[in-house]
Design a protein around this motif. Structure first.
Motif, PDB file in Angstrom:
ATOM      1  N   GLY A 166       0.812  -1.214   0.000  1.00  0.00           N
ATOM      2  CA  GLY A 166       0.000   0.000   0.000  1.00  0.00           C
ATOM      3  C   GLY A 166       0.845   1.263   0.000  1.00  0.00           C
ATOM      4  O   GLY A 166       0.344   2.337   0.336  1.00  0.00           O
ATOM      5  N   SER A 167       2.105   1.169  -0.407  1.00  0.00           N
ATOM      6  CA  SER A 167       3.024   2.302  -0.361  1.00  0.00           C
ATOM      7  C   SER A 167       2.777   3.304  -1.484  1.00  0.00           C
ATOM      8  O   SER A 167       3.036   3.027  -2.654  1.00  0.00           O
ATOM      9  N   ALA A 168       2.295   4.471  -1.117  1.00  0.00           N
ATOM     10  CA  ALA A 168       2.119   5.552  -2.087  1.00  0.00           C
ATOM     11  C   ALA A 168       3.476   6.046  -2.578  1.00  0.00           C
ATOM     12  O   ALA A 168       3.605   6.481  -3.731  1.00  0.00           O
ATOM     13  N   TRP A 169       4.495   5.987  -1.732  1.00  0.00           N
ATOM     14  CA  TRP A 169       5.838   6.429  -2.136  1.00  0.00           C
ATOM     15  C   TRP A 169       6.395   5.532  -3.248  1.00  0.00           C
ATOM     16  O   TRP A 169       6.995   6.030  -4.207  1.00  0.00           O
ATOM     17  N   PHE A 217      -2.484   5.362 -15.592  1.00  0.00           N
ATOM     18  CA  PHE A 217      -2.967   4.425 -14.579  1.00  0.00           C
ATOM     19  C   PHE A 217      -2.229   4.604 -13.252  1.00  0.00           C
ATOM     20  O   PHE A 217      -2.855   4.560 -12.190  1.00  0.00           O
ATOM     21  N   ALA A 218      -0.917   4.803 -13.304  1.00  0.00           N
ATOM     22  CA  ALA A 218      -0.159   5.005 -12.060  1.00  0.00           C
ATOM     23  C   ALA A 218      -0.577   6.318 -11.392  1.00  0.00           C
ATOM     24  O   ALA A 218      -0.685   6.390 -10.163  1.00  0.00           O
ATOM     25  N   GLY A 219      -0.808   7.347 -12.199  1.00  0.00           N
ATOM     26  CA  GLY A 219      -1.270   8.623 -11.644  1.00  0.00           C
ATOM     27  C   GLY A 219      -2.628   8.486 -10.972  1.00  0.00           C
ATOM     28  O   GLY A 219      -2.856   9.030  -9.886  1.00  0.00           O
ATOM     29  N   ALA A 220      -3.528   7.757 -11.625  1.00  0.00           N
ATOM     30  CA  ALA A 220      -4.843   7.518 -11.020  1.00  0.00           C
ATOM     31  C   ALA A 220      -4.700   6.703  -9.733  1.00  0.00           C
ATOM     32  O   ALA A 220      -5.356   6.979  -8.728  1.00  0.00           O
ATOM     33  N   LEU A 277      -2.060   6.604  -7.794  1.00  0.00           N
ATOM     34  CA  LEU A 277      -1.449   7.469  -6.783  1.00  0.00           C
ATOM     35  C   LEU A 277      -2.494   8.406  -6.178  1.00  0.00           C
ATOM     36  O   LEU A 277      -2.514   8.615  -4.952  1.00  0.00           O
ATOM     37  N   ALA A 278      -3.357   8.933  -7.021  1.00  0.00           N
ATOM     38  CA  ALA A 278      -4.432   9.789  -6.503  1.00  0.00           C
ATOM     39  C   ALA A 278      -5.331   8.996  -5.563  1.00  0.00           C
ATOM     40  O   ALA A 278      -5.718   9.485  -4.493  1.00  0.00           O
ATOM     41  N   GLY A 279      -5.640   7.773  -5.934  1.00  0.00           N
ATOM     42  CA  GLY A 279      -6.489   6.937  -5.074  1.00  0.00           C
ATOM     43  C   GLY A 279      -5.835   6.622  -3.742  1.00  0.00           C
ATOM     44  O   GLY A 279      -6.485   6.658  -2.698  1.00  0.00           O
ATOM     45  N   TYR A 280      -4.538   6.319  -3.785  1.00  0.00           N
ATOM     46  CA  TYR A 280      -3.837   5.995  -2.536  1.00  0.00           C
ATOM     47  C   TYR A 280      -3.678   7.207  -1.630  1.00  0.00           C
ATOM     48  O   TYR A 280      -3.720   7.081  -0.401  1.00  0.00           O
ATOM     49  N   PRO A 331     -10.704   7.724  -3.498  1.00  0.00           N
ATOM     50  CA  PRO A 331     -11.008   6.552  -2.692  1.00  0.00           C
ATOM     51  C   PRO A 331      -9.955   5.455  -2.851  1.00  0.00           C
ATOM     52  O   PRO A 331      -9.307   5.358  -3.899  1.00  0.00           O
ATOM     53  N   GLY A 332      -9.794   4.665  -1.831  1.00  0.00           N
ATOM     54  CA  GLY A 332      -8.783   3.616  -1.821  1.00  0.00           C
ATOM     55  C   GLY A 332      -8.962   2.586  -2.923  1.00  0.00           C
ATOM     56  O   GLY A 332      -7.994   2.067  -3.465  1.00  0.00           O
ATOM     57  N   TRP A 333     -10.231   2.306  -3.279  1.00  0.00           N
ATOM     58  CA  TRP A 333     -10.471   1.319  -4.339  1.00  0.00           C
ATOM     59  C   TRP A 333      -9.883   1.777  -5.665  1.00  0.00           C
ATOM     60  O   TRP A 333      -9.470   0.954  -6.480  1.00  0.00           O
ATOM     61  N   LEU A 334      -9.836   3.109  -5.888  1.00  0.00           N
ATOM     62  CA  LEU A 334      -9.252   3.627  -7.124  1.00  0.00           C
ATOM     63  C   LEU A 334      -7.758   3.312  -7.171  1.00  0.00           C
ATOM     64  O   LEU A 334      -7.238   2.907  -8.211  1.00  0.00           O
ATOM     65  N   GLY A 335      -7.075   3.494  -6.043  1.00  0.00           N
ATOM     66  CA  GLY A 335      -5.654   3.163  -5.977  1.00  0.00           C
ATOM     67  C   GLY A 335      -5.414   1.693  -6.280  1.00  0.00           C
ATOM     68  O   GLY A 335      -4.521   1.346  -7.058  1.00  0.00           O
ATOM     69  N   LEU A 336      -6.211   0.828  -5.677  1.00  0.00           N
ATOM     70  CA  LEU A 336      -6.062  -0.609  -5.903  1.00  0.00           C
ATOM     71  C   LEU A 336      -6.385  -0.991  -7.347  1.00  0.00           C
ATOM     72  O   LEU A 336      -5.645  -1.752  -7.979  1.00  0.00           O
ATOM     73  N   ALA A 337      -7.494  -0.471  -7.873  1.00  0.00           N
ATOM     74  CA  ALA A 337      -7.922  -0.851  -9.219  1.00  0.00           C
ATOM     75  C   ALA A 337      -6.950  -0.356 -10.286  1.00  0.00           C
ATOM     76  O   ALA A 337      -6.573  -1.109 -11.197  1.00  0.00           O
TER      77      ALA A 337
END
Length: 138
Positions: free
Chosen positions: A26-29, A85-88, A90-93, A97-103
């Motif tokens: 779950g690392s945003a970094w 996709f990585a930008g989306a 990163l925004a989610g994380y 919402p968290g699901w956006l980061g995961l998806a």
């Protein structure tokens, strides 16, 4: 100038590992690092991305001469798709919402894995589709 096909595939393998680590930790970094790698690959071409430089400096000298080449445009476009996709993700994380980061991270991981494991570049295929549609429209 055409590029060694093994370079983008190596980059996809490293990207697969990084994105899998993002999903596990779950690392945003770490996702921010991958987003930067995609940005550099989209802006300067895959040979100028961090993984392209690593391939050229450490991996390619240990391999035989390349036997297959490809145009740099499709892999560069694929890096731009990965950037979206990585930008989306990163925004989610970071913002939710968290699901956006995961998806979004999962989708980028799936595409990177397909390229790394099977040599099938979804972003490259999308590039060719866009080219066909835009040529017909002119």
């Amino acid at each position: 100038m055409d590029i060694d096909v093994r370079g983008p595939r190596f980059g996809a393998a490293v990207t697969t590992v990084v994105l899998a680590a993002v999903l596990v930790t779950g690392s945003a970094w770490l996702l921010a690092w991958q987003t930067l790698a995609f940005l550099l690959g989209a802006a300067g071409g895959v040979s100028r991305s961090p993984y392209g430089r690593l391939f050229r400096a450490a991996v390619r000298p240990r391999l035989g001469p390349p036997t297959a080449f490809e145009a740099p445009g499709p892999p560069r476009f694929a890096q731009a798709v990965g950037l979206v996709f990585a930008g989306a993700g990163l925004a989610g994380y970071t913002l939710g919402p968290g699901w956006l980061g995961l998806a979004a991270t999962g989708a980028a991981l799936a595409a990177a894995f397909l390229n790394a494991a099977f040599g099938h570049c979804l972003g490259c295929e999308l590039y060719l589709l866009v080219r066909r549609v835009t040529v017909r429209a002119e």
